[in-house]
Design an enzyme around this catalytic site. Structure first.
Site, PDB file in Angstrom:
ATOM      1  N   ALA A  60     -23.332 -37.265  27.729  1.00 54.95           N
ATOM      2  CA  ALA A  60     -23.103 -38.621  28.232  1.00 54.95           C
ATOM      3  C   ALA A  60     -21.631 -39.000  28.204  1.00 54.95           C
ATOM      4  CB  ALA A  60     -23.921 -39.622  27.411  1.00 54.95           C
ATOM      5  N   SER A  84     -27.878 -38.018  27.544  1.00 49.22           N
ATOM      6  CA  SER A  84     -27.478 -36.878  26.722  1.00 49.22           C
ATOM      7  C   SER A  84     -28.712 -36.295  26.060  1.00 49.22           C
ATOM      8  CB  SER A  84     -26.468 -37.312  25.660  1.00 49.22           C
ATOM      9  OG  SER A  84     -25.765 -36.212  25.138  1.00 49.22           O
ATOM     10  N   ALA A  85     -28.802 -34.957  26.019  1.00 47.71           N
ATOM     11  CA  ALA A  85     -30.018 -34.306  25.529  1.00 47.71           C
ATOM     12  C   ALA A  85     -30.164 -34.338  24.018  1.00 47.71           C
ATOM     13  CB  ALA A  85     -30.058 -32.851  26.016  1.00 47.71           C
ATOM     14  N   THR A 128     -19.241 -23.513  34.960  1.00 51.22           N
ATOM     15  CA  THR A 128     -20.484 -22.750  34.881  1.00 51.22           C
ATOM     16  C   THR A 128     -21.580 -23.579  34.216  1.00 51.22           C
ATOM     17  OG1 THR A 128     -19.225 -20.698  34.720  1.00 51.22           O
ATOM     18  CG2 THR A 128     -21.526 -20.625  34.030  1.00 51.22           C
ATOM     19  N   CYS A 145     -15.620 -43.526   7.598  1.00 51.02           N
ATOM     20  CA  CYS A 145     -14.933 -43.047   6.403  1.00 51.02           C
ATOM     21  C   CYS A 145     -13.668 -42.299   6.766  1.00 51.02           C
ATOM     22  CB  CYS A 145     -15.858 -42.117   5.617  1.00 51.02           C
ATOM     23  SG  CYS A 145     -15.056 -41.203   4.304  1.00 51.02           S
TER      24      CYS A 145
END
Length: 411
Positions: free
Chosen positions: A103, A236-237, A277, A361
């Site tokens: 994403a 996004s996966a 690719t 952090c």
């Protein structure tokens, strides 16, 4: 208006310091198992997803552009089959889906590709005005900062205390030169669901495209690009029990066409829109992950809603002053709780429990997130705030153990 663009960095030395602190803390108290409740950050690959991916690492390893051999044909057919499957799930056309590395790339391409197209076709001095919520993911906010540096005007929309866009403010801020609106579908920190359909209707009435990051919506809410007609949508996966390093951009090419220039040039993959690719195993895995999420959507939602309520009730029992940030239960992402405790020890890392603090952090200080800053959290509130997110592997025992761990740090 520029507050959300405050530069956030986490240097390698700072990251190493955080990791060293975590290892020392775990070693000191003898933690044997860490309860993972940070599924909004990433998810493990589903075994069914891993199974369908495996052949494409070895036996079926072809390059989609190697069209002179059966290996290439097989790889290309696998990709196109996945594209058709995903288009069916999202209610769009297959040629409107372009595979990316995630994403972040999709959002960068949507923003920069649109501006590049406008300036290429209408002239480099064409005024461009973009509206965005101030609580977007950094993969929206950071490219917007870059676009500001090259002369694009960026204006932020007002959001409610629950971090959803105020529709009247959106209507009021649209200008003749407004060329894009950015609105996250589901906020990754607070679990807020934006009224995407209503936002899209306002944008389309003004003939302005809408970019929606749907990464946190998929698998938790129905996502139909026919019912909620955004024009550019990123996915996004790895937030969906799929592999890391693969995602896609929905790019409306029928009806209200949105024109983009490529972000990456090279071999001409994806009809010349995104060279590089193709990650065939990742694409196969993403399609399977989306298929499973779609098939089990309601079953998963009901399970998460029960665990969410049990967790919230447990946190209230150990800290009656705990505050729920974002929408109430039943109106937010079913996997998400974002809470501010009434008091908290100075621990930045909680041994035995993986959750996200409202501040990042590093070795020198605590850096408040852009979302909490936009909602006017104080530094002290941010340090007492945590995002707790459940996933498919989460059990009732995990919830009870997490409550017991948190109780140690609520003063």
């Amino acid at each position: 208006m520029l507050a959300p663009f405050r530069r956030l960095t986490l240097r390698p030395s700072h990251l190493r310091s955080c990791l060293q602190h975590l290892r020392c803390s775990i070693k000191q108290i003898g933690v044997k198992r860490v309860i993972y409740l940070d599924y909004n950050a990433t998810t493990p690959v589903d075994p069914e997803v891993q199974r369908v991916m495996e052949p494409f690492f070895n036996e079926r390893f072809g390059n989609t552009l190697a069209v002179s051999s059966p290996y290439g044909w097989e790889a290309q057919e696998a990709v196109e089959s996945c594209r058709r499957k995903i288009a069916g799930i999202l209610a769009c056309q297959p040629d409107e889906l372009t595979f990316t590395s995630g994403a972040t790339e999709a959002n960068n391409w949507a923003l920069r590709g649109l501006v590049d197209f406008i300036r290429t076709t209408e002239g480099p001095q064409t005024p461009i005005h973009i509206l965005s919520s101030p609580v977007e993911h950094s993969s929206i906010l950071s490219p917007l900062r870059f676009l500001q540096e090259i002369g694009v005007t960026v204006e932020f929309l007002e959001v409610t205390k629950e971090a959803s866009i105020r529709l009247e403010d959106l209507k009021a801020k649209i200008r003749p030169e407004t060329r894009l609106v950015c609105a996250v579908w589901v906020n990754s920190e607070l679990g807020t669901l934006n009224p995407i359909r209503e936002i899209a209707e306002i944008c389309h009435h003004a003939q302005i495209p809408l970019l929606a990051d749907a990464t946190q919506a998929l698998g938790k809410f129905p996502v139909s690009l026919a019912a909620s007609p955004a024009d550019l949508v990123s996915f996004s996966a790895h937030k969906l029990y799929g592999p890391k390093g693969v995602g896609l951009l929905f790019h409306r090419r029928h009806g209200r066409k949105v024109q983009l220039r490529p972000l990456l040039y090279g071999g001409g993959h994806e009809e010349g829109l995104r060279s590089g690719t193709l990650n065939v195993p990742g694409i196969v895995g993403m399609a399977k992950a989306m298929e499973l999420a779609d098939a089990r959507l309601e079953e998963n939602r009901q399970c998460w809603l029960r665990l969410q309520k049990e967790l919230w009730d447990g946190l209230c029992s150990i800290d009656p002053g705990v505050r729920l940030n974002g929408p109430p239960l039943g109106q937010r992402s079913p996997t998400n709780l974002h809470v501010t405790f009434s008091s908290w020890t100075s621990q930045s890392v909680i041994p035995g429990l993986a959750i996200s603090q409202g501040a990042a952090c590093n070795s020198a200080n605590i850096e408040m997130s852009a979302v909490l800053r936009a909602l006017n959290f104080t530094d002290a509130e941010a340090q007492r705030s945590f995002r707790i997110s459940m996933g498919k592997p989460t059990t009732q025992d995990d919830i009870q153990q997490a409550i017991r761990i948190v109780q140690k740090y609520v003063r």
